[in-house]
Design a protein around this motif. Structure first.
Motif, PDB file in Angstrom:
ATOM      1  N   VAL A 177      -7.862  16.545  48.365  1.00 52.28           N
ATOM      2  CA  VAL A 177      -7.870  17.538  47.284  1.00 52.28           C
ATOM      3  C   VAL A 177      -7.198  17.027  46.005  1.00 52.28           C
ATOM      4  O   VAL A 177      -7.742  17.220  44.909  1.00 52.28           O
ATOM      5  N   VAL A 178      -6.039  16.387  46.131  1.00 48.56           N
ATOM      6  CA  VAL A 178      -5.307  16.015  44.911  1.00 48.56           C
ATOM      7  C   VAL A 178      -6.119  15.034  44.055  1.00 48.56           C
ATOM      8  O   VAL A 178      -6.318  15.288  42.857  1.00 48.56           O
ATOM      9  N   PRO A 179      -6.624  13.930  44.629  1.00 50.67           N
ATOM     10  CA  PRO A 179      -7.429  13.036  43.777  1.00 50.67           C
ATOM     11  C   PRO A 179      -8.688  13.717  43.236  1.00 50.67           C
ATOM     12  O   PRO A 179      -9.070  13.493  42.096  1.00 50.67           O
ATOM     13  N   GLN A 216      -1.299   4.425  31.457  1.00 47.59           N
ATOM     14  CA  GLN A 216      -2.226   3.295  31.307  1.00 47.59           C
ATOM     15  C   GLN A 216      -1.746   2.344  30.214  1.00 47.59           C
ATOM     16  O   GLN A 216      -1.806   1.127  30.377  1.00 47.59           O
ATOM     17  N   SER A 217      -1.291   2.918  29.102  1.00 46.15           N
ATOM     18  CA  SER A 217      -0.862   2.059  27.996  1.00 46.15           C
ATOM     19  C   SER A 217       0.365   1.238  28.366  1.00 46.15           C
ATOM     20  O   SER A 217       0.683   0.267  27.692  1.00 46.15           O
ATOM     21  N   MET A 218       1.054   1.642  29.419  1.00 48.47           N
ATOM     22  CA  MET A 218       2.206   0.851  29.864  1.00 48.47           C
ATOM     23  C   MET A 218       1.859  -0.052  31.043  1.00 48.47           C
ATOM     24  O   MET A 218       2.746  -0.551  31.724  1.00 48.47           O
ATOM     25  N   GLY A 219       0.589  -0.185  31.304  1.00 48.18           N
ATOM     26  CA  GLY A 219       0.148  -1.163  32.295  1.00 48.18           C
ATOM     27  C   GLY A 219      -0.145  -0.613  33.674  1.00 48.18           C
ATOM     28  O   GLY A 219      -0.454  -1.385  34.584  1.00 48.18           O
ATOM     29  N   ALA A 220      -0.044   0.700  33.845  1.00 44.30           N
ATOM     30  CA  ALA A 220      -0.246   1.254  35.190  1.00 44.30           C
ATOM     31  C   ALA A 220      -1.729   1.353  35.547  1.00 44.30           C
ATOM     32  O   ALA A 220      -2.549   1.727  34.705  1.00 44.30           O
ATOM     33  N   GLY A 221      -2.046   1.016  36.788  1.00 43.79           N
ATOM     34  CA  GLY A 221      -3.410   1.170  37.304  1.00 43.79           C
ATOM     35  C   GLY A 221      -3.565   2.549  37.919  1.00 43.79           C
ATOM     36  O   GLY A 221      -2.606   3.330  37.967  1.00 43.79           O
ATOM     37  N   TRP A 222      -4.768   2.840  38.434  1.00 46.44           N
ATOM     38  CA  TRP A 222      -5.041   4.194  38.930  1.00 46.44           C
ATOM     39  C   TRP A 222      -4.115   4.588  40.082  1.00 46.44           C
ATOM     40  O   TRP A 222      -3.630   5.720  40.130  1.00 46.44           O
ATOM     41  N   VAL A 223      -3.882   3.680  41.014  1.00 42.06           N
ATOM     42  CA  VAL A 223      -3.037   4.016  42.167  1.00 42.06           C
ATOM     43  C   VAL A 223      -1.614   4.319  41.704  1.00 42.06           C
ATOM     44  O   VAL A 223      -0.990   5.305  42.132  1.00 42.06           O
ATOM     45  N   GLN A 224      -1.107   3.489  40.787  1.00 43.61           N
ATOM     46  CA  GLN A 224       0.256   3.720  40.268  1.00 43.61           C
ATOM     47  C   GLN A 224       0.332   5.026  39.483  1.00 43.61           C
ATOM     48  O   GLN A 224       1.319   5.763  39.596  1.00 43.61           O
ATOM     49  N   ILE A 225      -0.692   5.294  38.702  1.00 41.10           N
ATOM     50  CA  ILE A 225      -0.695   6.556  37.926  1.00 41.10           C
ATOM     51  C   ILE A 225      -0.662   7.740  38.885  1.00 41.10           C
ATOM     52  O   ILE A 225       0.127   8.677  38.717  1.00 41.10           O
ATOM     53  N   ALA A 227       0.284   7.813  42.100  1.00 41.15           N
ATOM     54  CA  ALA A 227       1.473   7.892  42.960  1.00 41.15           C
ATOM     55  C   ALA A 227       2.750   8.162  42.169  1.00 41.15           C
ATOM     56  O   ALA A 227       3.644   8.851  42.642  1.00 41.15           O
ATOM     57  N   ARG A 228       2.852   7.611  40.957  1.00 42.58           N
ATOM     58  CA  ARG A 228       4.118   7.707  40.233  1.00 42.58           C
ATOM     59  C   ARG A 228       4.143   8.772  39.144  1.00 42.58           C
ATOM     60  O   ARG A 228       5.214   9.163  38.692  1.00 42.58           O
ATOM     61  N   VAL A 229       2.967   9.186  38.706  1.00 35.85           N
ATOM     62  CA  VAL A 229       2.957  10.163  37.601  1.00 35.85           C
ATOM     63  C   VAL A 229       2.361  11.506  38.054  1.00 35.85           C
ATOM     64  O   VAL A 229       3.012  12.535  37.942  1.00 35.85           O
ATOM     65  N   ILE A 230       1.143  11.454  38.576  1.00 31.88           N
ATOM     66  CA  ILE A 230       0.461  12.720  38.861  1.00 31.88           C
ATOM     67  C   ILE A 230       1.064  13.426  40.081  1.00 31.88           C
ATOM     68  O   ILE A 230       1.494  14.579  39.991  1.00 31.88           O
ATOM     69  N   VAL A 237       2.980  17.224  40.491  1.00 34.31           N
ATOM     70  CA  VAL A 237       2.352  18.406  41.112  1.00 34.31           C
ATOM     71  C   VAL A 237       2.867  18.590  42.542  1.00 34.31           C
ATOM     72  O   VAL A 237       2.265  19.301  43.333  1.00 34.31           O
ATOM     73  N   LEU A 238       3.997  17.947  42.817  1.00 31.22           N
ATOM     74  CA  LEU A 238       4.520  17.972  44.186  1.00 31.22           C
ATOM     75  C   LEU A 238       4.807  19.395  44.679  1.00 31.22           C
ATOM     76  O   LEU A 238       4.510  19.736  45.826  1.00 31.22           O
TER      77      LEU A 238
END
Lengths: 349, 260
Positions: B72-74, B165-174, B176-179, B183-184
């Protein structure tokens, strides 16, 4: 070769072309502003440089390498957003360290860099706070530190001051410029605020309808606008209709006064323009164009007084400095205003 | 007058909900004649079948939650970020389990995944467990999706994604670390609701013949007097504990305080 080169950049959304054959060259360490009204394509250009939009055609070359095919996270281009975009779940220090962590920078170096960045933006003691505990200006400074922490090759600023109040905006733009000069980072700044663009840019690109109407230093843009749009968009402009009487010498008649502009003109009718500060109240040497006018509105702006004067069908705005010993004219006063031909711009159709 | 009407409605509603609960609790405590005791609860808790079925349902709930979060989350994130025009379609799909009875879903599963089908999941214990987990995920989908979607609505995911993204993060990092961290609380809300749904679910577990807590409740209810009431109180307590945990997590979440 320029450090950042944008060549023949185009972008269409469906059938709408929002950026048309856009060219720009920026030298290393230069601060360039994209200035224009909403919908002129300035943010789209910025987003294409950042990699958030894919150009329909054209090239974006940074330090000799075309980056169009690279994903945003592969470009090493920092960006500051209008809405700050700080990560709400991370503290200020963690936000600044985010990019370094992604890069795999060792913890010691990371901490040192975060400290350096926080000191640079003048918030050395706020590393432990969360974004919601900061003011808008503080949040935007943290966003700037975060973007700069990873030492990007280009910094993009997408209307970073728009959400702030007037006083903070002025102080923060000065701080942004100081930091940019100190780091020597190539910067593109998007704004619709001409005062912002004029005050901090090395060069300004005035955009309209997806094209760059003029590229130049602020002085040049303001004083020698290349097109009617630039002249009207940047600063306040008085428009005066005139008849060309001698096209070879550029002699025109305004009302009953004839003056020579000293450059050839096309025969017929012509629109002349001048800035409010180029119009003087009363007669003055070297200002042969004299118009009889009646004072309309008078706006006291502090250091400057902006006066509206009606000369026939033409309404002129003129600026005079406030002097405590000279009260401003009153509405309804009959006055003479004078203009130098050198201050008159001929607007092309 | 309005105040009086409001209180009357509130009290009436409370009576409708609370009186049966009080009656059931009182009954569950009345196993020993003449005095209140916890005998019914002791009987239930000491029953090895209770422990086995409850443990099974807890495990299934955990797997369902993990699967639900990963599904659901992705999906909700991607739909909001890249395909907002698909949101009504996705919302409609997530609502389907509310209008399609569990018995229809489970018969569909059995028809599709029986031992003579191209994917004979019901042919093994593991396969049936997986099938049951999918069924639970479908039942919990409306709650999980809504919780996560509401969480995503509270943050500017597009700008946060671009900033990362502008700081170099890929989709998995975005992700896991941001989204996900942002929404935890919403994800946990969805998780607790999923837990509550799975713990009490009967139809799917019974028809797939799995030793879950729901069928055990029915079995005890059919054969004993006081224990079913005790079990119902326990089930209520679990559900309410889940609700309490949602509140607790929301309150303890530091970075969401400003949004309240």
């Amino acid at each position: 070769m320029a450090f950042l080169k944008i060549a023949h950049l185009e972008k269409s959304f469906g059938t709408t072309r929002v950026v048309k054959d856009f060219d720009l060259e920026i030298e290393r360490g230069e601060f360039v502003s994209l200035l224009g009204p909403s919908g002129c394509g300035k943010t789209t250009v910025l987003r294409m440089v950042a990699g958030f939009e894919t150009p329909s055609s054209g090239a974006i070359i940074v330090d000799g390498k075309d980056i169009v095919g690279l994903r945003p996270n592969q470009r090493n281009i920092g960006m500051v957003f209008q809405a700050y975009a700080l990560f709400p779940n991370l503290t200020v220090a963690e936000n600044v360290a985010f990019g370094l962590k992604i890069k795999g920078t060792p913890a010691e170096q990371r901490d040192a860099r975060v400290k350096e960045m926080l000191a640079m933006i003048g918030l050395p003691d706020l590393g432990g706070r969360y974004p919601f505990q900061l003011s808008g200006g503080q949040q935007q400074r943290v966003a700037l530190a975060r973007a700069l922490a990873v030492q990007p090759q280009v910094l993009l600023l997408d209307e970073p001051l728009s959400a702030l109040d007037a006083k903070i905006r002025v102080s923060l733009r000065t701080q942004i410029r100081d930091i940019q000069r100190e780091l020597g980072i190539t910067t593109i700044f998007v704004t619709h605020d001409q005062e912002e663009a004029l005050s901090i840019s090395d060069r300004i690109v005035v955009m309209n309808g997806g094209v760059a109407e003029q590229v130049g230093a602020p002085f040049e843009i303001y004083n020698r606008p290349a097109t009617r749009f630039v002249a009207q968009f940047v600063g306040t402009l008085n428009l005066i209709e005139a008849d060309v009487t001698l096209p070879e010498t550029g002699t025109v008649r305004i009302g009953t006064t004839e003056i020579s502009l000293g450059r050839p003109l096309k025969p017929g009718r012509v629109t002349l323009a001048c800035r409010p500060e180029a119009v003087s109240l009363g007669l003055a040497d070297g200002r042969p164009l004299v118009l009889h006018a009646e004072i309309g509105e008078v706006h006291f702006l502090g250091a400057v007084i902006r006066v509206q004067a009606r000369a026939g069908r033409t309404t002129l705005s003129l600026d005079t400095f406030n002097r405590p010993d000279t009260p401003p004219p009153a509405a309804g006063d009959k006055v003479q205003v004078s203009i130098s031909p050198a201050d008159l711009l001929v607007l092309e159709a | 007058m309005m105040r009086f009407m409001s209180w009357t409605a509130f009290l009436l509603g409370s009576l409708i909900f609370i009186l049966p609960l009080l009656g059931m609790t009182e009954f569950s405590l009345s196993m020993r004649r003449g005095v209140y005791s916890l005998d019914a609860y002791m009987s239930v808790l000491s029953d090895p079948v209770f422990r086995a079925t409850f443990s099974y349902s807890v495990m299934m709930a955990l797997f369902t939650i993990v699967f639900g979060v990963l599904l659901v989350v992705p999906t909700a994130y991607w739909v909001r970020l890249k395909m907002p025009e698909l949101r009504p379609v996705i919302e409609f799909i997530t609502l389907l389990p509310l209008v399609i009875p569990a018995i229809v879903i489970v018969f569909g599963y059995i028809r599709l995944y029986n031992t003579s089908s191209w994917l004979p999941l019901t042919g093994s214990t593991m396969g049936t467990n997986i099938l049951l987990m999918f069924g639970y995920s479908a039942l919990a989908l409306p709650y999980m999706y809504r919780a996560v979607d509401t969480g995503l609505r509270t943050i500017d995911i597009a700008t946060l994604t671009e900033a990362a993204q502008s700081m170099g993060a890929g989709w998995v990092q975005i992700f896991a670390r941001v989204i996900l961290p942002n929404v935890l609380v919403a994800v946990l809300s969805g998780a607790f609701l999923t837990f509550a749904v799975v713990i009490g679910e009967f139809t799917m577990a019974a028809l797939l013949n799995r030793p879950a807590f729901g069928p055990y409740l029915q079995l005890v209810g059919a054969n004993k007097a006081y224990e079913p009431a005790a079990l119902a109180v326990i089930a209520f307590a679990i559900t309410w504990a889940c609700m309490g945990l949602i509140q607790l997590v929301t309150r303890l979440s530091k970075h969401t305080r400003a949004q309240r």
